[in-house]
Design an enzyme around this catalytic site. Sequence first.
Site, PDB file in Angstrom:
ATOM      1  N   TYR A 283      -7.011  16.181  -9.192  1.00  0.00           N
ATOM      2  CA  TYR A 283      -6.191  15.196  -9.905  1.00  0.00           C
ATOM      3  C   TYR A 283      -5.039  15.879 -10.625  1.00  0.00           C
ATOM      4  O   TYR A 283      -3.880  15.445 -10.524  1.00  0.00           O
ATOM      5  CB  TYR A 283      -7.053  14.427 -10.904  1.00  0.00           C
ATOM      6  CG  TYR A 283      -6.261  13.511 -11.803  1.00  0.00           C
ATOM      7  CD1 TYR A 283      -5.737  12.310 -11.311  1.00  0.00           C
ATOM      8  CD2 TYR A 283      -6.010  13.844 -13.128  1.00  0.00           C
ATOM      9  CE1 TYR A 283      -4.997  11.477 -12.124  1.00  0.00           C
ATOM     10  CE2 TYR A 283      -5.273  13.014 -13.948  1.00  0.00           C
ATOM     11  CZ  TYR A 283      -4.765  11.833 -13.445  1.00  0.00           C
ATOM     12  OH  TYR A 283      -4.016  10.999 -14.259  1.00  0.00           O
TER      13      TYR A 283
ATOM     14  N   SER B  99       0.739  11.967 -16.691  1.00  0.00           N
ATOM     15  CA  SER B  99      -0.526  12.231 -17.376  1.00  0.00           C
ATOM     16  C   SER B  99      -0.428  13.579 -18.062  1.00  0.00           C
ATOM     17  O   SER B  99       0.241  14.490 -17.558  1.00  0.00           O
ATOM     18  CB  SER B  99      -1.685  12.254 -16.375  1.00  0.00           C
ATOM     19  OG  SER B  99      -2.858  12.774 -16.955  1.00  0.00           O
TER      20      SER B  99
ATOM     21  N   LYS C 194      -0.876  15.524 -10.253  1.00  0.00           N
ATOM     22  CA  LYS C 194      -0.001  15.143 -11.366  1.00  0.00           C
ATOM     23  C   LYS C 194       0.968  16.269 -11.734  1.00  0.00           C
ATOM     24  O   LYS C 194       2.093  16.008 -12.171  1.00  0.00           O
ATOM     25  CB  LYS C 194      -0.847  14.733 -12.574  1.00  0.00           C
ATOM     26  CG  LYS C 194      -1.526  13.380 -12.399  1.00  0.00           C
ATOM     27  CD  LYS C 194      -0.498  12.265 -12.206  1.00  0.00           C
ATOM     28  CE  LYS C 194      -1.114  10.891 -12.173  1.00  0.00           C
ATOM     29  NZ  LYS C 194      -0.105   9.813 -12.031  1.00  0.00           N
TER      30      LYS C 194
ATOM     31  N   ASP D  67       0.867  -1.176   0.000  1.00  0.00           N
ATOM     32  CA  ASP D  67       0.000   0.000   0.000  1.00  0.00           C
ATOM     33  C   ASP D  67       0.904   1.226   0.000  1.00  0.00           C
ATOM     34  O   ASP D  67       1.615   1.480   0.974  1.00  0.00           O
ATOM     35  CB  ASP D  67      -0.901  -0.023   1.236  1.00  0.00           C
ATOM     36  CG  ASP D  67      -1.832   1.178   1.323  1.00  0.00           C
ATOM     37  OD1 ASP D  67      -1.715   2.098   0.489  1.00  0.00           O
ATOM     38  OD2 ASP D  67      -2.688   1.205   2.233  1.00  0.00           O
TER      39      ASP D  67
END
Length: 293
Positions: free
Chosen positions: A153, A140, A157, A63
């Site tokens: 998000y 991304s 990134k 994890d």
Amino acid sequence: MPKVVLITGCSSGIGLSLAVGLASDPEKNYKVYATLKTLNKKQRLLKSVTEFHRDTLDILQMDVTDRASIMSARDRVQEGRVDILVCNAGVGLMGPLEVQDSKVMKDVMEVNLFGTLQTLQAFLPDMKSRREGHILVTGSTGGLHGLPFNEVYCASKFAIEGLCESLAVLLQHFNIRVSIIECGPVNTDFMLNLQKTEIGDCALDALDSHTLSLYERFLLHCGTVFQNAAQDTEDIVKVYLDAIRSPEPAFRYFTSGTVPPLVKLKTTQPDGLEYIRAMGELIFPQDHEELQQ
């Protein structure tokens, strides 16, 4: 001697396909440790495993938000080293910023940013001491240009971009390469697992009508993009394999093979206004003329 590879986020999608692809190398050049947050999600990975993978693929629980879990996985690598580290674990979040729960936003940062940071902290010292290694991070295009309704998000990134660039400058002194694989839309379970505010969600009741209308149109835009432009996982994995096999890996790889036009626009028009206009016209074309008046 096979290269030892550890990959995070292997329950599905890119991580799973990359793990199986490397473990299937006919020359058995790689020993792969595929890690998952919980082992109860390993069935999909196990279905891809054959007798051929007996000596080339192991599955570990790890994890990335739990430092003890990361250290435990590191200590279970039988070879005592990791030559190629792939930080792939990530989650998405989509919806109007005003309705996002603070815990959910923190969870995105915990996985995407701090999970990567903690993983690097665990494996960098050995790579530095051996003065060799290759770190690959799933990036991304949302880390290179902003997307409406993806603020959290994209923030995570964008931070990854800064992290990797900063490390790459330093790690060249240790013969350690850093590569970011810049992915656009991909047909994986990432979208299925995306935390998304759905139309009709009661959280949207307090949202102003204009923002709600824009969000509805953005979702339609996303559906069109994924239908027409999303890449298959296999296409993304090929880019990873090219980077891993390269004797001189690049820092940044675009999975489409070319730099997206909007990314180019950001670098050629540094005041940022042309990019904002272009993104707005792309996603909300019917509003563009009105905004220009």
